[in-house]
Motif scaffolding. Structure first.
Motif, PDB file in Angstrom:
ATOM      1  N   THR A 224     -10.128  16.040  -9.104  1.00  0.00           N
ATOM      2  CA  THR A 224      -9.454  14.816  -8.675  1.00  0.00           C
ATOM      3  C   THR A 224      -9.750  14.574  -7.201  1.00  0.00           C
ATOM      4  O   THR A 224      -9.530  15.450  -6.361  1.00  0.00           O
ATOM      5  N   TYR A 225     -10.254  13.376  -6.899  1.00  0.00           N
ATOM      6  CA  TYR A 225     -10.566  12.982  -5.532  1.00  0.00           C
ATOM      7  C   TYR A 225      -9.732  11.759  -5.171  1.00  0.00           C
ATOM      8  O   TYR A 225      -9.463  10.908  -6.012  1.00  0.00           O
ATOM      9  N   MET A 226      -9.372  11.668  -3.900  1.00  0.00           N
ATOM     10  CA  MET A 226      -8.582  10.538  -3.417  1.00  0.00           C
ATOM     11  C   MET A 226      -9.246   9.961  -2.167  1.00  0.00           C
ATOM     12  O   MET A 226      -9.710  10.713  -1.309  1.00  0.00           O
ATOM     13  N   ALA A 227      -9.278   8.638  -2.094  1.00  0.00           N
ATOM     14  CA  ALA A 227      -9.866   7.953  -0.940  1.00  0.00           C
ATOM     15  C   ALA A 227      -8.744   7.347  -0.095  1.00  0.00           C
ATOM     16  O   ALA A 227      -7.790   6.778  -0.633  1.00  0.00           O
ATOM     17  N   PHE A 228      -8.888   7.477   1.224  1.00  0.00           N
ATOM     18  CA  PHE A 228      -7.872   7.005   2.169  1.00  0.00           C
ATOM     19  C   PHE A 228      -8.536   6.311   3.352  1.00  0.00           C
ATOM     20  O   PHE A 228      -9.692   6.568   3.677  1.00  0.00           O
ATOM     21  N   PHE A 229      -7.741   5.462   4.015  1.00  0.00           N
ATOM     22  CA  PHE A 229      -8.070   4.969   5.345  1.00  0.00           C
ATOM     23  C   PHE A 229      -6.979   5.468   6.274  1.00  0.00           C
ATOM     24  O   PHE A 229      -5.798   5.461   5.900  1.00  0.00           O
ATOM     25  N   PRO A 230      -7.329   5.888   7.490  1.00  0.00           N
ATOM     26  CA  PRO A 230      -6.285   6.272   8.449  1.00  0.00           C
ATOM     27  C   PRO A 230      -5.419   5.066   8.762  1.00  0.00           C
ATOM     28  O   PRO A 230      -5.911   3.941   8.853  1.00  0.00           O
ATOM     29  N   SER A 231      -4.141   5.307   8.925  1.00  0.00           N
ATOM     30  CA  SER A 231      -3.215   4.239   9.283  1.00  0.00           C
ATOM     31  C   SER A 231      -3.144   4.175  10.806  1.00  0.00           C
ATOM     32  O   SER A 231      -2.432   4.950  11.441  1.00  0.00           O
ATOM     33  N   VAL A 232      -3.942   3.281  11.385  1.00  0.00           N
ATOM     34  CA  VAL A 232      -3.981   3.118  12.839  1.00  0.00           C
ATOM     35  C   VAL A 232      -3.887   1.627  13.149  1.00  0.00           C
ATOM     36  O   VAL A 232      -4.271   0.795  12.334  1.00  0.00           O
TER      37      VAL A 232
ATOM     38  N   PRO B 252       0.819  -1.216   0.000  1.00  0.00           N
ATOM     39  CA  PRO B 252       0.000   0.000   0.000  1.00  0.00           C
ATOM     40  C   PRO B 252       0.854   1.268   0.000  1.00  0.00           C
ATOM     41  O   PRO B 252       2.009   1.259   0.405  1.00  0.00           O
ATOM     42  N   ASP B 253       0.234   2.381  -0.457  1.00  0.00           N
ATOM     43  CA  ASP B 253       0.874   3.689  -0.453  1.00  0.00           C
ATOM     44  C   ASP B 253       0.393   4.461   0.766  1.00  0.00           C
ATOM     45  O   ASP B 253      -0.806   4.492   1.056  1.00  0.00           O
ATOM     46  N   PHE B 254       1.319   5.111   1.469  1.00  0.00           N
ATOM     47  CA  PHE B 254       0.976   5.905   2.637  1.00  0.00           C
ATOM     48  C   PHE B 254       1.439   7.336   2.427  1.00  0.00           C
ATOM     49  O   PHE B 254       2.476   7.575   1.806  1.00  0.00           O
TER      50      PHE B 254
ATOM     51  N   GLU C  42      -3.506   5.747   4.423  1.00  0.00           N
ATOM     52  CA  GLU C  42      -3.258   4.755   3.382  1.00  0.00           C
ATOM     53  C   GLU C  42      -4.113   5.099   2.175  1.00  0.00           C
ATOM     54  O   GLU C  42      -5.342   5.161   2.264  1.00  0.00           O
ATOM     55  N   HIS C  43      -3.462   5.333   1.026  1.00  0.00           N
ATOM     56  CA  HIS C  43      -4.174   5.686  -0.203  1.00  0.00           C
ATOM     57  C   HIS C  43      -4.829   4.447  -0.782  1.00  0.00           C
ATOM     58  O   HIS C  43      -4.186   3.423  -1.002  1.00  0.00           O
ATOM     59  N   LEU C  44      -6.133   4.548  -1.044  1.00  0.00           N
ATOM     60  CA  LEU C  44      -6.885   3.429  -1.598  1.00  0.00           C
ATOM     61  C   LEU C  44      -7.128   3.566  -3.087  1.00  0.00           C
ATOM     62  O   LEU C  44      -6.970   2.610  -3.845  1.00  0.00           O
ATOM     63  N   ASP C  45      -7.559   4.766  -3.508  1.00  0.00           N
ATOM     64  CA  ASP C  45      -7.933   4.945  -4.905  1.00  0.00           C
ATOM     65  C   ASP C  45      -8.011   6.427  -5.223  1.00  0.00           C
ATOM     66  O   ASP C  45      -8.149   7.263  -4.334  1.00  0.00           O
TER      67      ASP C  45
END
Length: 98
Positions: A34-42, A7-9, A23-26
Motif C-alpha cells: 500500500t502506497y500513499m501520495a501526499f503534498f506537504p501542507s505549507v 482534503p484529508d490531513f 495533505e493526503h492525495l491518493d
C-alpha cells in the motif's frame, strides 16, 4: 477519493522528531504493497530550506510491532515505479476512465 468533506490531513514525525503536516492525495495498491501520495501542507508559495518548492511525497504503509506506520520507499527504482502508477491513476481519473 471524495472531496465532499475537503482534503484529508495527517501529521507525521520523522526520525529526528520533526513534525510535518501532509495533505493526503491518493492511495494505491501495487505489487502487494500500500502506497500513499501526499503534498506537504505549507502556505502557498512557500519554499523549503533549499529554496525549492515542495513536491509530491510518496510513502508506504508498513507493519512495525503490529502497528501500521508510514515509511519512505527503499530505492529510487521503487519510487519511480510507484510514482508512475500514481501518474497513470491521476491521468485515468482526469480522462474519466476507471
Amino acid at each position: 477519493m471524495s472531496e465532499e468533506f475537503g482534503p484529508d490531513f495527517i501529521t507525521v514525525t520523522d526520525e529526528d522528531g520533526n513534525e510535518f503536516e501532509l495533505e493526503h492525495l491518493d492511495t494505491l495498491e501495487y505489487k502487494g504493497q500500500t502506497y500513499m501520495a501526499f503534498f506537504p501542507s505549507v502556505p502557498e508559495g512557500e519554499e523549503d530550506q533549499d529554496g525549492e518548492e515542495y513536491g509530491l511525497i510518496i510513502l508506504k504503509a508498513v507493519q512495525v510491532d503490529g502497528e501500521e506506520q508510514l515509511s519512505t520507499l527503499d530505492s529510487e527504482e521503487e519510487l519511480e515505479e510507484v510514482y508512475q502508477q500514481f501518474m497513470e491513476a491521476l491521468f485515468a481519473d482526469e480522462d474519466g476512465e476507471e
